[in-house]
Design an enzyme around this catalytic site. Structure first.
Site, PDB file in Angstrom:
ATOM      1  N   ASP A  92      13.325  68.516  28.344  1.00 21.72           N
ATOM      2  CA  ASP A  92      14.136  69.244  27.380  1.00 21.72           C
ATOM      3  C   ASP A  92      13.883  68.629  26.007  1.00 21.72           C
ATOM      4  OD1 ASP A  92      15.539  66.901  27.325  1.00 21.72           O
ATOM      5  OD2 ASP A  92      17.446  67.775  27.955  1.00 21.72           O
ATOM      6  N   SER A  93      14.447  69.236  24.972  1.00 24.72           N
ATOM      7  CA  SER A  93      14.104  68.807  23.611  1.00 24.72           C
ATOM      8  C   SER A  93      14.988  67.676  23.115  1.00 24.72           C
ATOM      9  CB  SER A  93      14.253  69.989  22.661  1.00 24.72           C
ATOM     10  OG  SER A  93      15.634  70.297  22.490  1.00 24.72           O
ATOM     11  N   GLY A  94      16.078  67.404  23.837  1.00 24.34           N
ATOM     12  CA  GLY A  94      17.044  66.416  23.361  1.00 24.34           C
ATOM     13  C   GLY A  94      18.156  67.046  22.552  1.00 24.34           C
ATOM     14  N   GLY A  95      17.970  68.291  22.126  1.00 34.17           N
ATOM     15  CA  GLY A  95      18.943  68.957  21.266  1.00 34.17           C
ATOM     16  C   GLY A  95      20.320  69.088  21.896  1.00 34.17           C
ATOM     17  N   PHE A  96      20.340  69.482  23.158  1.00 34.70           N
ATOM     18  CA  PHE A  96      21.626  69.694  23.836  1.00 34.70           C
ATOM     19  C   PHE A  96      22.354  68.373  24.007  1.00 34.70           C
ATOM     20  CE2 PHE A  96      24.065  69.967  27.863  1.00 34.70           C
ATOM     21  CZ  PHE A  96      24.957  70.953  27.504  1.00 34.70           C
ATOM     22  N   GLN A 189      18.485  81.371  21.143  1.00 35.22           N
ATOM     23  CA  GLN A 189      19.925  81.109  21.004  1.00 35.22           C
ATOM     24  C   GLN A 189      20.575  82.402  20.488  1.00 35.22           C
ATOM     25  OE1 GLN A 189      21.714  78.551  21.979  1.00 35.22           O
ATOM     26  NE2 GLN A 189      20.173  76.969  22.418  1.00 35.22           N
ATOM     27  N   GLY A 216      21.849  77.952  25.560  1.00 39.21           N
ATOM     28  CA  GLY A 216      23.212  78.096  25.052  1.00 39.21           C
ATOM     29  C   GLY A 216      24.109  78.915  25.956  1.00 39.21           C
ATOM     30  N   ASP A 266      17.040  75.489  35.876  1.00 38.55           N
ATOM     31  CA  ASP A 266      17.357  74.088  36.154  1.00 38.55           C
ATOM     32  C   ASP A 266      18.862  73.987  36.168  1.00 38.55           C
ATOM     33  OD1 ASP A 266      17.662  74.115  33.064  1.00 38.55           O
ATOM     34  OD2 ASP A 266      18.534  72.211  33.703  1.00 38.55           O
ATOM     35  N   CYS A 304      18.623  74.966  58.318  1.00 42.65           N
ATOM     36  CA  CYS A 304      18.013  74.116  57.291  1.00 42.65           C
ATOM     37  C   CYS A 304      17.067  73.098  57.913  1.00 42.65           C
ATOM     38  CB  CYS A 304      19.096  73.417  56.489  1.00 42.65           C
ATOM     39  SG  CYS A 304      18.453  72.382  55.179  1.00 42.65           S
ATOM     40  N   CYS A 306      16.078  70.262  56.315  1.00 44.24           N
ATOM     41  CA  CYS A 306      16.137  69.013  55.544  1.00 44.24           C
ATOM     42  C   CYS A 306      16.506  67.822  56.440  1.00 44.24           C
ATOM     43  CB  CYS A 306      17.131  69.157  54.407  1.00 44.24           C
ATOM     44  SG  CYS A 306      18.806  68.684  54.857  1.00 44.24           S
ATOM     45  N   CYS A 309      20.066  67.824  57.974  1.00 46.24           N
ATOM     46  CA  CYS A 309      20.348  68.815  59.018  1.00 46.24           C
ATOM     47  C   CYS A 309      19.517  68.576  60.275  1.00 46.24           C
ATOM     48  CB  CYS A 309      20.116  70.222  58.473  1.00 46.24           C
ATOM     49  SG  CYS A 309      21.254  70.629  57.135  1.00 46.24           S
ATOM     50  N   HIS A 335      19.689  67.763  51.060  1.00 44.91           N
ATOM     51  CA  HIS A 335      20.068  69.063  51.628  1.00 44.91           C
ATOM     52  C   HIS A 335      20.217  70.125  50.542  1.00 44.91           C
ATOM     53  CE1 HIS A 335      21.978  72.257  53.784  1.00 44.91           C
ATOM     54  NE2 HIS A 335      22.868  72.276  52.808  1.00 44.91           N
TER      55      HIS A 335
HETATM   56 ZN   LIG Z   1      19.929  70.671  55.200  1.00 43.30          ZN
END
Ligand SMILES: [Zn+2]
Length: 366
Positions: A92-96, A189, A216, A266, A304, A306, A309, A335
């Site tokens: 990310d740009s760091g702005g947030f 934005q 935003g 994200d 699942c 993972c 599970c 998970h």
């Molecule tokens: Zn799982």
């Protein structure tokens, strides 16, 4: 111009399934990017992250510039090498975060002057410095420096903030060093105003970026408004470039945004929830702290694949969570990231089959 390839393999309505081609491999889209704030996806090894199916992670410029420092990471071989992650990285740009975490911020035309939330040291983040830091880190995808407009805000304030972000977008683009497999995304934005979103999108396209983010949002405006702002932006973005909805979100938000033409996401939700005992499953969201799991021998999610599970019961995961064991965070994060990765696999398959209209999450009304 593009340093990053983007191929669209299938379309279903506004939705697309495709491939993003970066210096660190191809990424199937729609894609979810786990958040690795401080050069680590919390509670996960890089192998573990890759095993969930994630092909790209997000790292935070603000955190890494303060600790351990962008120049240090560059001297140590760059972020991929430093964190031992062979896949792609978006920074990310760091702005947030400079606006949400730093102390004594002073915002001006040039950038943001602030004090570190860690040690009070003074820093200046400008579009040029943000892009330079992301280059030092070795990001495959660099984000243009933007001001995340607060919500709610008066229209005049949103308009001024958007205009500043557009001037910073131009400076970020000019500062970006073109390299094969590396690209820079602009950020739309404009708060919750259709016309400002459209204007921002059109101006960014005129500058020309490798991809376009919608920023935003998911900061308290509600899902209906988030979707409305996606609908206000997407028609004005190029169809042949990736679109990224920043900071989103819950599984239902992702499904709705994919239907509206978004390719990348994200969110801290799967990782943060994993550390607080929350699990996303094909039967809905479960709180492992709840005593009703104490004697339950069944796995978290029967379908699942993972580590959590495969061999552990809900009763054991409940016990680990109540006892605040580190393994609880590790297993539930693995998970949740697997659940998100599989959701993206299912969405891509639905798009390829032309059946996205029939796609339903557990508990989602038809
Ligand atoms: Zn799982």
């Amino acid at each position: 111009m593009s340093g990053i390839g983007f191929e669209i393999l299938a379309r279903d309505g506004m939705a697309r399934a495709g491939r993003l081609l970066t210096a660190h491999g191809a990424i199937a889209t729609p894609a979810f990017m786990p958040v690795g704030t401080a050069a680590t996806v919390k509670a996960m090894t890089p192998d573990g992250v890759a095993a969930t199916g994630a092909q790209i992670v997000l790292a935070n410029t603000y955190h890494l510039m303060l600790r351990p420092g962008a120049e240090r990471i560059a001297a140590l071989g760059g972020l991929h090498c430093f964190m031992n992650w062979p896949g792609a990285i978006l920074t990310d740009s760091g702005g947030f975060q400079v606006m949400s975490l730093a102390a004594l911020r002073k915002l001006g035309e040039d950038g943001v002057e602030f004090r570190s939330h860690l040690d009070g040291s003074r820093h200046l983040l400008t579009p040029e410095r943000s892009v330079a830091i992301q280059h030092l880190l070795g990001a495959d995808i660099t984000m243009a420096f933007d001001e995340c407009t607060p919500f709610p805000a008066a229209r005049e304030a949103v308009e001024a903030s958007m205009a500043l972000t557009l001037r910073w977008a131009e400076r970020s683009r000019a500062a970006f060093d073109e390299r094969p497999g590396h690209g820079i995304f602009g950020i739309v934005q404009g708060g919750v105003h259709d016309d400002l979103r459209r204007h921002a999108a059109e101006r960014l396209v005129a500058i020309g970026f490798d991809g376009y983010a919608i920023g935003g949002l998911a900061i308290g405006e509600g899902q209906a408004t988030t979707f409305a702002m996606v609908e206000a932006s997407v028609p004005f973005l190029p169809t042949d470039r990736p679109r990224y909805l920043m900071g989103v979100g819950k599984p239902a938000d992702i499904v709705g945004a994919v239907r509206r033409g978004i390719d990348m996401f994200d969110c801290v939700l799967p990782t943060r929830s994993g550390r607080t005992g929350q699990a996303f499953t094909r039967e809905g969201t479960l709180n492992l702290r709840n005593a009703r799991h104490a004697d339950d021998r069944t796995p978290l999610d029967r379908l699942c694949r993972c580590p959590a599970c495969s061999g552990f019961s809900r009763a054991y995961l409940h016990h680990l969570t109540k006892a605040r064991e580190i393994l609880a965070s590790m297993l539930l994060t693995a998970h949740n990231l697997t659940y998100y990765a599989d959701l993206m696999v299912d969405l891509r398959a639905a798009i390829a089959a032309g059946r996205l209209a029939d796609f339903r999450l557990a508990g989602e009304a038809a």
